[in-house]
Design an enzyme around this catalytic site. Structure first.
Site, mmCIF file in Angstrom:
data_model
loop_
_atom_site.group_PDB
_atom_site.id
_atom_site.type_symbol
_atom_site.label_atom_id
_atom_site.label_comp_id
_atom_site.label_asym_id
_atom_site.label_seq_id
_atom_site.Cartn_x
_atom_site.Cartn_y
_atom_site.Cartn_z
ATOM 1 N N GLU A 150 -5.589 3.266 2.528
ATOM 2 C CA GLU A 150 -4.644 2.405 3.246
ATOM 3 C C GLU A 150 -4.830 2.524 4.753
ATOM 4 O OE1 GLU A 150 -0.619 2.492 1.836
ATOM 5 O OE2 GLU A 150 0.119 1.329 3.540
ATOM 6 N N ASP A 180 5.924 2.545 -4.924
ATOM 7 C CA ASP A 180 7.231 2.971 -4.415
ATOM 8 C C ASP A 180 7.630 2.120 -3.206
ATOM 9 O OD1 ASP A 180 5.462 4.094 -2.641
ATOM 10 O OD2 ASP A 180 6.235 6.138 -2.787
ATOM 11 N N LYS A 214 -0.008 7.319 -9.586
ATOM 12 C CA LYS A 214 -0.650 7.428 -8.260
ATOM 13 C C LYS A 214 0.094 8.462 -7.431
ATOM 14 C CE LYS A 214 -0.521 3.957 -5.031
ATOM 15 N NZ LYS A 214 0.217 4.590 -3.907
ATOM 16 N N GLU A 252 0.089 10.462 -3.492
ATOM 17 C CA GLU A 252 -0.409 10.406 -2.117
ATOM 18 C C GLU A 252 -0.857 11.800 -1.666
ATOM 19 O OE1 GLU A 252 2.514 8.667 0.495
ATOM 20 O OE2 GLU A 252 2.627 6.827 -0.679
ATOM 21 N N ASP A 259 3.558 4.679 -9.001
ATOM 22 C CA ASP A 259 3.640 5.734 -7.985
ATOM 23 C C ASP A 259 4.562 6.853 -8.452
ATOM 24 O OD1 ASP A 259 2.039 5.197 -5.762
ATOM 25 O OD2 ASP A 259 3.459 3.723 -4.972
HETATM 26 O O1 KIV Z 1 3.771 1.502 -2.818
HETATM 27 C C1 KIV Z 1 2.851 0.671 -2.703
HETATM 28 O O2 KIV Z 1 3.047 -0.539 -2.821
HETATM 29 C C2 KIV Z 1 1.512 1.169 -2.424
HETATM 30 C C3 KIV Z 1 0.465 0.175 -2.053
HETATM 31 C C4 KIV Z 1 0.711 -0.339 -0.694
HETATM 32 C C5 KIV Z 1 -0.896 0.695 -2.212
HETATM 33 O O3 KIV Z 1 1.283 2.338 -2.476
#
Ligand code: KIV
Length: 273
Positions: free
Chosen positions: A191, A53, A122, A124, A92
């Protein structure tokens, strides 16, 4: 085709990543948001492509990842999937597409799989999303976790500084990682956390960790493609290694084109019908 590409299996899967961790082979991951760059990155031999994202920042020019919607992410992800033959493609789930209820989270993950064709999603967060992770995994959708500096929570953190530098937050992160593994995550992004903590998490978990600003001991590394290609000179945190100065190269190419047009050097006879 490089030897590395020849050695790769037809498709990288979550099982491939697990085996890479067991064998001590580092996992390479980069972001991509469109067909053309995803195709190039895949053909170069990357293991995992993340439709991050971070598209909010580098594609849409927003300050944070918060404005990204599920429809935006599906658009980017479906473009990426079309360019990829070998890499595992993870997308994401954007802010507020999985936090409200488990049912909504499952629907969001399902849309991402069915409409964009990605191979996993993914999310968070730690213990607060463990039940949601379990629910998505139980539906057959692979889930990658993301701990440490989680950009969707930037207004809670207040800064983009390194996370978990004190014992309390470090212990909480370690426990969150254990809970995500137990909930069924196949890998976790770490991260911007101290090297020592990332080492500890990577050692303890049996699933792979993928670091960004988390030192060399993670099982893999990820960077935002636009950062490693040097497309924005103003953005220079210390964890980025620039492999190209593409901002300068594009600038030079565009200036050459403008000169050629102004000087009537383009198009020439061979470039005309
Ligand atoms: O959105 C993204 O690019 C990420 C990476 C930095 C891991 O979550």
């Amino acid at each position: 085709m490089s030897q590395r590409q020849n050695e790769r299996p037809a498709r990288v899967t979550t099982q491939t990543l697990q085996k890479m961790k067991q064998d001590g082979e580092k996992i390479s991951m980069l972001t991509a948001y469109d067909y053309t760059l995803a195709r190039i990155v895949d053909q170069a031999g990357i293991d995992v492509i993340l439709v991050g994202d971070s598209a909010s920042n580098v594609m849409a020019g927003n300050e944070t990842t918060v404005p990204m919607t599920l429809d935006h992410m599906i658009y980017h992800s479906s473009s990426v999937v079309k360019g990829v033959e070998k890499a595992l493609v993870i997308a994401d789930l954007p802010f507020m597409s999985y936090q409200v209820t488990g049912t909504e989270a499952l629907k969001s993950a399902g849309r991402m799989m069915k409409e964009a064709g990605v191979h996993g999603v993914k999310l968070e967060g730690g213990r607060t999303i463990a039940d949601t992770v379990r629910r998505i995994v139980n539906a057959g959708i692979p889930v990658m976790g993301h701990l440490g500096l989680t950009p969707q929570s930037i207004y809670q953190f207040g800064t983009y500084q390194v996370r978990a530098t004190d014992d309390e937050e470090a212990e909480k992160l370690l426990e969150d990682a254990r809970k995500l593994e137990k909930a069924g995550c196949f890998a976790i992004v770490l991260e911007k956390i101290p090297t020592e903590l990332a080492h500890k998490v990577s050692d303890e978990l049996s699933i792979p960790t993928i670091g960004i600003g988390a030192g060399p001991d993670c099982d893999g590394q990820v960077l935002v493609l636009h950062d490693m290609l040097g497309l924005d000179k103003k953005f220079q945190p210390r964890f980025i290694r620039r492999y190209l100065d593409l901002e300068q190269e594009i600038n030079d190419a565009v200036q050459n084109y403008i000169d050629d047009v102004k000087n009537k050097a383009f198009p020439n006879e061979n470039e005309s019908y």
